[in-house]
Structures are given as structure tokens and as C-alpha cells.
Design a protein around this motif. Structure first.
Motif, mmCIF file in Angstrom:
data_model
loop_
_atom_site.group_PDB
_atom_site.id
_atom_site.type_symbol
_atom_site.label_atom_id
_atom_site.label_comp_id
_atom_site.label_asym_id
_atom_site.label_seq_id
_atom_site.Cartn_x
_atom_site.Cartn_y
_atom_site.Cartn_z
ATOM 1 N N ASP A 39 0.870 -1.164 0.000
ATOM 2 C CA ASP A 39 0.000 0.000 0.000
ATOM 3 C C ASP A 39 0.911 1.219 0.000
ATOM 4 O O ASP A 39 1.961 1.228 0.648
ATOM 5 C CB ASP A 39 -0.898 0.003 1.244
ATOM 6 N N GLY A 40 0.537 2.242 -0.728
ATOM 7 C CA GLY A 40 1.372 3.431 -0.813
ATOM 8 C C GLY A 40 1.245 4.076 -2.181
ATOM 9 O O GLY A 40 0.515 3.597 -3.053
ATOM 10 N N GLU A 41 1.981 5.163 -2.363
ATOM 11 C CA GLU A 41 1.853 5.931 -3.597
ATOM 12 C C GLU A 41 3.217 6.426 -4.058
ATOM 13 O O GLU A 41 4.035 6.885 -3.253
ATOM 14 C CB GLU A 41 0.911 7.122 -3.359
ATOM 15 N N ARG A 42 3.463 6.323 -5.352
ATOM 16 C CA ARG A 42 4.661 6.895 -5.985
ATOM 17 C C ARG A 42 4.214 8.002 -6.916
ATOM 18 O O ARG A 42 3.281 7.820 -7.699
ATOM 19 C CB ARG A 42 5.400 5.822 -6.781
ATOM 20 N N SER A 43 4.877 9.149 -6.865
ATOM 21 C CA SER A 43 4.492 10.262 -7.727
ATOM 22 C C SER A 43 5.685 11.162 -7.968
ATOM 23 O O SER A 43 6.760 10.978 -7.387
ATOM 24 C CB SER A 43 3.354 11.067 -7.086
ATOM 25 N N GLY A 44 5.481 12.144 -8.852
ATOM 26 C CA GLY A 44 6.461 13.204 -9.033
ATOM 27 C C GLY A 44 7.496 12.978 -10.121
ATOM 28 O O GLY A 44 8.143 13.924 -10.564
ATOM 29 N N GLU A 45 7.675 11.725 -10.586
ATOM 30 C CA GLU A 45 8.724 11.492 -11.572
ATOM 31 C C GLU A 45 8.382 12.195 -12.883
ATOM 32 O O GLU A 45 7.240 12.208 -13.329
ATOM 33 C CB GLU A 45 8.962 9.994 -11.808
#
Length: 515
Positions: free
Chosen positions: A62-68
Motif C-alpha cells: 500500500d502506498g503511492e509513488r508520484s512526481g517522476e
């Protein structure tokens, strides 16, 4: 920018939480080293960041990756078997960006990698490349896509000293976001400006994940100072609390004694004592509330404990090995001539040299000579742990070959001392990380009381947290060691003599030449 929010990873098989609420932000120019003990989930985190599908078979998340803001390049710990079997050209052509490269762009990437540009089109099998060549080829394929983020899982494994020095320069010159795992402390010290640390302080407690914008040495220094300061403050507060509690207990006992002694004929005094007891009890509750807010003793992830018994020793005058080889060959290939090596009791020998030169071949020959000897007790650690470890057996069974409840209890005690989780003790050995396998081999050697160790890259799978303890155990070992390594800290701290493997035999070198 690369932003990770509240990442939680749970191993599906045993419900072990690998990471909990892990959040961090990396910006262009950041070079982040992900550190933690063996088996703490570092590689799983890197895989999840690149593509969560890579961990779906064994891990919930569970979690989120962003910004790339651009492509992400991922270098795995090892190549797939199909990739090794193919040619260099086939490996490169598997990248959709390869055929779009102009000759000038390919030449620029080749110069950056110090890799011949024409090799990108070679029919040479990937399996024939040395460890250093293979890392450069993998990085080359990533660079075809001009990644904004590079995720590197153990790029420093199985490479020689020259390639390590090149890798340091490459990492320092990379202009994007870099996140990597490495067991080479020197590499981390010289390249990282961000440290991401995963700790599993106690079994059953959630892991602690933290991010620090510090170079590695500064992070270690500040962490040690913080631990010492917190420990001193916690102990001081506990000492003061115990003094208060001792005074409180004396007052309580005195009032209880007076209450027991007061006569029923004196109700006034009884009421006064009852009020006094209420005040004493109120004092006790206040002290309890204070205790809840006291500085806690640091909950630390305990270091591995490895110590060879003092009886695993050899007299200094004993000749352990007297090797004279006119030639060393691998099949028809001549590797070196005139190899001479004498090892005395208690000496620790380190051999280094280029990848593919023949160091492992030499070490296997030395092991074959020493293992059958009756006047010494020798053990061999191969680079490929499958050569010596029964992969389908459990760690508990491996450390208690005779069986029985007492032997199993002893095995579990030793596994706990080398930071095995309870679940890992009964997993098949093949499911363990490289570092866990290496610790298992060393523990078995320790239990068997060996006095000669033949070690091929013994520290290459140990984390920067375990590495110092393993080096100390080998430094304190009173027997003899013959080893191949490119770990600069191991060579400098453990080995008495250093030799460079060349075509003309073993040439003794000084520690200063490691820099």
C-alpha cells in the motif's frame, strides 16, 4: 522529483512487515543509498518503485509513488538466464530505444561507460562477460532510454577494484535522481548524499523507516551520538524516578503501618491517616504519569554476533599452505604462470585482481588441497552459495545436523544472534537473501571450530550494518584465512598480506594501493 508516500510492504507468506509508512522525496542530483540489514526488504522496495507487478507474487503493498518527470531505469541484482544466454547485441536490442540511437549518441554512452562502442553490436555471449563488463552493459541499456531516475540493486557486486573506482565516478557524475543498494561501504561513503534506512528493531514491532539528507559517515556519527545521548538521558531519568519511588514506598509503608496500629478508640487519628493515604496514592499516580513520559531507551536493531571460538587457532610457525604452480589453467586457457604462495598459522591473505583473471579458479584449487588435510580443519565459502549449502533444507536443520531438541534449540539461539527472524529459521535456504546465506555459512564454520578459512568474496552480501561486525569476527579469528575480495574495508582491516593476481603470478602490494 521522486516522491514516495506511506509505503507499507507485507510479505505474503509469513505476514512479516518489511516497511511501514515509508515516505521520502528525492530531487534531481540526489544520490540516495538504501541501507538496512539483510532480509529487511531493500530489493523489494526498489522493485516496487520501478513496477509493483514485480512483487505481486510474494508481497502485498500500500502506498503511492508520484512526481517522476521522466523514465525510470532499473538494474536488477542479476540478469535473467535468457539474457545471459543471448548475445550482447540481442541484449541491447531488447531496449526499444537502442535502434533509435545515433552513432554519436552511442559513442557518448560508450565513453561514459568506458565500454567499446562496437561491442553494442557484438555477437559475443553475455555470459562470457566479466562482472564489470556486465554491469557496464546493463547500465548502457538503461542509458539508451535517458532515464530521469536510476534504481540500482547491488551494482557493486562481483566487480573488481578498477570497476569499483569507475563506478564511483559514474555515480557521482550522474545528473538525474539516483537510488541504489550497495554492500560496499566505501562506495556509499564516497557517493551518497541521502541515506534511507530500514530498521527492524524487535520482532513483532513495526519496522522503522527514515530518510536523512547526510553523507554516510556523518549519518553514522550523528546516529551514534543520538543513541548515546538518548541512552544517557533515559538512564538518568530512570535513576531519578527510582529515587522518587523509593521515597514514595517508604512513606506508603509508614502510613500503612500507622493505619494498622491505630486504635478503633481514636477515630480522629484514623480519619487523618486515611486522608494521608489518599495523598500518598495520588503521589503514586503522579509518578506513574511521569514514567509514561520519560525518555525511552533507544530501540535498536541489534547487530549480528559472530565470534569464532579461541580454540580455533593455529601456531604462528605452522605452514598451512606452500603452493608452487608453474601454470594455472582453466581448460585450454592459460591464466597465470609461476604462482607461489606461502601461508603461515594465523596469517590472513587477501587476493585481488581483474574480473575473469582466474582468482576463483586459484581459490578452488587451494580449497581442494586444504579441505582433506587431517592436521587442520579447513572450510570453503564459494561465491555461489549453492555449491556448499543444501538449498532445500531449513537453516535450523543445517545448523543442527545431528537432530534432537537440544541441537535445534542451540541452532535457533545462534540464528537469533545473526539476526534471523523466527519465520526465516524454518524457510528453505533457497528463499533467503545472499547475506542471510553468507551468515549461515560462517555460523556453521564457527560451530565446527574450523581453523583455516578459504573465502571467495566473503563480505559481498553483507549490509553496511552487518559488515563491521563480520570484519571484526574475521579480524579476531586466530586461525588462517586465504581469501579473494574487492571489498576495500575488508582488505584493509582483516588481511595481513595483500596480493594482486597477475599473468605472472601473485604480486604482493601495499594497502595504500587500494585507494
Amino acid at each position: 522529483m521522486l516522491q514516495i508516500r506511506n509505503l507499507t510492504l507485507t510479505h505474503r507468506k509469513d505476514l512479516r512487515v518489511l516497511a511501514s509508512g515509508f515516505s521520502f522525496v528525492l530531487n534531481t542530483g540526489d544520490k540516495a543509498a538504501l541501507i538496512g540489514e539483510e532480509g529487511n526488504g531493500k530489493s523489494t522496495i526498489l522493485k516496487w518503485i520501478y513496477d509493483p507487478a514485480l512483487i505481486e507474487g510474494y508481497c502485498d503493498w500500500d502506498g503511492e509513488r508520484s512526481g517522476e518527470t521522466g523514465p525510470i531505469g532499473y538494474l536488477a541484482q542479476d540478469l535473467e538466464e535468457g539474457e545471459k544466454a543471448g548475445s550482447i547485441y540481442e541484449f541491447c536490442a531488447a531496449s526499444p530505444d537502442f535502434l533509435d540511437q545515433t552513432p554519436r549518441e552511442l559513442a557518448a554512452i560508450a565513453r561514459q561507460l568506458r565500454f567499446p562502442a562496437e561491442e553494442f553490436y557484438s555477437d559475443r555471449p553475455v555470459a562470457t562477460l566479466s562482472g564489470g563488463e556486465r554491469i557496464k552493459l546493463q547500465l548502457g541499456r538503461l542509458l539508451f532510454g535517458r532515464p530521469a531516475v536510476l534504481l540500482l540493486d547491488e551494482p557493486s557486486s562481483d566487480v573488481d577494484l578498477e570497476t569499483l573506482q569507475w563506478l564511483e565516478a559514474f555515480l557521482n557524475s550522474y545528473q538525474g535522481i539516483l537510488l541504489y543498494i550497495s554492500h560496499d561501504e566505501t562506495l556509499i561513503e564516497r557517493t551518497a548524499n541521502v541515506i534511507l534506512h530500514i530498521e527492524h528493531p524487535r520482532e513483532g514491532k513495526p519496522p522503522r523507516c527514515s530518510a536523512h539528507r547526510l553523507a554516510y559517515r556523518e549519518y553514522v556519527r550523528q546516529r551514534e551520538e543520538s543513541i548515546v545521548c538518548q541512552t544517557q538521558q533515559a538512564r538518568k531519568e530512570r535513576d531519578e524516578y527510582e529515587k522518587k519511588m523509593e521515597k514514595y514506598r517508604r512513606i506508603q509503608q509508614s502510613v500503612e503501618h500507622d493505619q494498622a496500629a491505630v486504635s478503633r478508640q481514636d477515630p480522629g487519628k484514623g480519619r487523618l491517616l486515611k486522608k494521608k493515604m489518599h495523598a500518598v496514592q495520588s503521589m503514586g499516580r503522579r509518578f506513574q504519569r511521569e514514567a509514561e513520559h520519560m525518555t525511552r531507551l533507544p530501540e535498536l536493531e541489534q547487530a549480528v554476533f559472530l565470534r569464532f571460538p579461541p580454540e580455533a587457532a593455529l601456531p604462528a610457525g605452522k605452514i598451512v599452505l606452500e603452493l608452487q604452480l608453474p601454470e594455472l589453467r582453466a581448460g585450454e586457457r592459460l591464466l597465470a604462470r609461476n604462482i607461489r604462495l606461502r601461508v603461515m598459522g594465523g596469517e590472513k591473505i587477501g587476493i585481488l585482481g581483474p574480473n575473469g583473471a582466474g582468482k576463483t579458479t586459484l581459490l578452488r584449487l587451494i580449497a581442494a588441497e586444504l579441505l582433506p588435510r587431517r592436521d587442520i580443519r579447513a572450510a570453503y565459502m564459494s561465491q555461489d552459495y549453492a555449491e556448499t549449502l543444501p538449498l532445500e533444507q531449513t537453516p535450523v536443520a543445517y545448523l543442527s545436523p545431528g537432530g534432537g531438541a537440544a541441537a535445534e534449540t542451540r541452532a535457533r539461539t545462534y540464528l537469533g544472534s545473526i539476526r534471523y527472524a523466527r519465520e526465516e529459521m524454518t524457510h528453505p535456504i533457497r528463499e533467503l537473501s545472499g547475506g542471510q546465506k553468507a551468515k549461515l555459512l560462517l555460523t556453521r564454520m564457527m560451530l565446527e571450530g574450523v581453523n583455516v578459512l578459504v573465502l571467495d568474496e566473503p563480505t559481498r552480501n553483507f549490509s553496511p550494518m552487518s559488515g563491521p561486525e563480520v570484519r571484526k569476527a574475521l579480524t579476531d579469528f586466530r586461525g588462517s584465512i586465504v581469501s579473494v575480495s574487492h571489498d576495500r574495508k575488508y582488505l584493509a582491516e582483516v588481511c595481513d598480506k595483500l596480493y594482486c593476481f597477475t599473468e605472472n603470478g601473485l604480486q604482493e602490494i601495499e594497502r595504500e594501493q587500494l585507494e
